[in-house]
Design an enzyme around this catalytic site. Structure first.
Site, PDB file in Angstrom:
ATOM      1  N   ARG A 167      -8.625   2.577   3.920  1.00 42.27           N
ATOM      2  CA  ARG A 167      -8.290   2.427   2.503  1.00 42.27           C
ATOM      3  C   ARG A 167      -9.516   2.178   1.614  1.00 42.27           C
ATOM      4  NH1 ARG A 167      -4.520   4.362   4.745  1.00 42.27           N
ATOM      5  NH2 ARG A 167      -2.364   3.613   4.671  1.00 42.27           N
ATOM      6  N   SER A 216       2.775   1.378  -0.396  1.00 42.58           N
ATOM      7  CA  SER A 216       2.485   0.113   0.269  1.00 42.58           C
ATOM      8  C   SER A 216       1.693  -0.802  -0.661  1.00 42.58           C
ATOM      9  CB  SER A 216       1.695   0.351   1.554  1.00 42.58           C
ATOM     10  OG  SER A 216       2.462   1.096   2.484  1.00 42.58           O
ATOM     11  N   GLU A 298      -3.447  -3.247  -1.441  1.00 39.50           N
ATOM     12  CA  GLU A 298      -3.697  -1.816  -1.314  1.00 39.50           C
ATOM     13  C   GLU A 298      -3.540  -1.146  -2.679  1.00 39.50           C
ATOM     14  OE1 GLU A 298      -1.858   1.972   1.125  1.00 39.50           O
ATOM     15  OE2 GLU A 298      -2.242   0.100   2.189  1.00 39.50           O
TER      16      GLU A 298
END
Length: 308
Positions: A167, A216, A298
């Site tokens: 990420r 998410s 995130e």
């Protein structure tokens, strides 16, 4: 703000951004710039006062814009940047092309980029976040990207220069991704289509895809995404530690942690950006108290808090 260059594209002052994000929250950008093409973008950035910050924005699928808005020129790429070209095993997509569209076009050509099918958003954001699912990541397939730097230069960067991690990526400050090229393995189109249909069915059965969410909310503490396999361990999944902290379904104003999947933060109706971010911070606090784990966001949160 400083006087801005006059582009061929659309430059809108004080543009509200809530309707451009999946969560439907957020204040205005000082300016929203939608360039006509790459040359327009490069010329605009070259002429823009270096003191003026810029913020490249995709389709807003992984973003909370705070209620006070963004003190910058927000750059949002449109139709001139969503082309998809296939040559041999190489798939080149504009940064504004949707991940799902790229996966489908590749599959039709007998190329496997199926992992992109269930990732919300556009290719530029997928590269920036090294998006992935079911054990596959952008980093596994990316060959190179084309960017326009904050100074207005067009550059091509190999994937190795981006330091792609879970990420995360390392892009030059203010750089705008305009194109990405991937190398895909060959596959039977019918089998690839069947795999994507299975992935969609699995996603829809476990995630609140019909709600206003941004995907998410927190990164998995284990440092990698779910593999989707039967032997996948649940011990260090974000949803599991949120459940263990008793925060599934938790609410604050119009914000809620989904009952269906506790790592999905949703706008259940009338939420402000503050509701969403504050609920997320409360979840982080409760998880730390419960397990000693510090969840990392995130979802990107950007912009200013409103002035009282």
């Amino acid at each position: 703000m400083t006087r801005l260059p006059t582009p061929r594209g659309t430059l809108t002052p004080d543009r509200p951004l809530a309707d451009l994000t999946w969560l439907r929250v957020g204040g205005p950008a000082d300016w929203l710039f939608q360039p006509a093409d790459e040359d327009d973008l490069a010329q605009f950035l070259a002429a823009l006062d270096p003191a003026v910050p810029v913020f490249p924005m995709g389709v807003g699928s992984n973003l909370i814009v705070r209620d006070g808005g963004i003190r910058a020129v927000v750059i949002r790429l449109g139709r001139g940047f969503n082309g998809i070209a296939i040559e041999g095993r190489r798939v080149t997509a504009g940064a504004a092309a949707l991940d799902a569209h790229v996966a489908r076009r590749a599959a039709e050509a007998g190329l496997d980029l199926t992992f992109l099918r269930t990732i919300p958003g556009s290719i530029g954001g997928a590269v920036r976040m090294n998006a992935g699912c079911y054990g596959a990541y952008v980093a596994d397939r990316l060959e190179e990207i084309r960017i326009v730097t904050r100074e207005g230069r067009v550059e091509v960067l190999p994937a190795a220069a981006l330091d792609l991690r879970y990420r995360q990526s390392a892009l030059p400050e203010g750089a705008v991704i305009v194109q990405a090229s991937f190398r895909a393995d060959p596959g039977d189109p019918a089998m690839l289509e069947a795999r994507m249909a299975e992935q969609i069915a699995k996603r829809d059965a476990s995630q609140p895809t019909k709600e206003r969410s941004a995907g998410s909310t927190f990164r998995n503490p284990a440092g990698y995404s779910s593999t989707g396999r039967a032997d996948d361990s649940h011990g260090l999944k974000a949803w599991k530690v949120i459940d263990d902290a008793g925060m599934r379904g938790a609410r604050l104003g119009g914000a809620q942690m989904s009952q269906m999947h506790s790592n999905f933060l949703i706008n259940a109706g009338g939420a402000t950006a503050a509701d969403l971010e504050n609920l997320g911070e409360e979840v982080r606090k409760k998880v730390f108290q419960s397990s000693g784990i510090r969840l990392e966001w995130e979802i990107m949160r950007v912009g200013e808090y409103p002035q009282d």
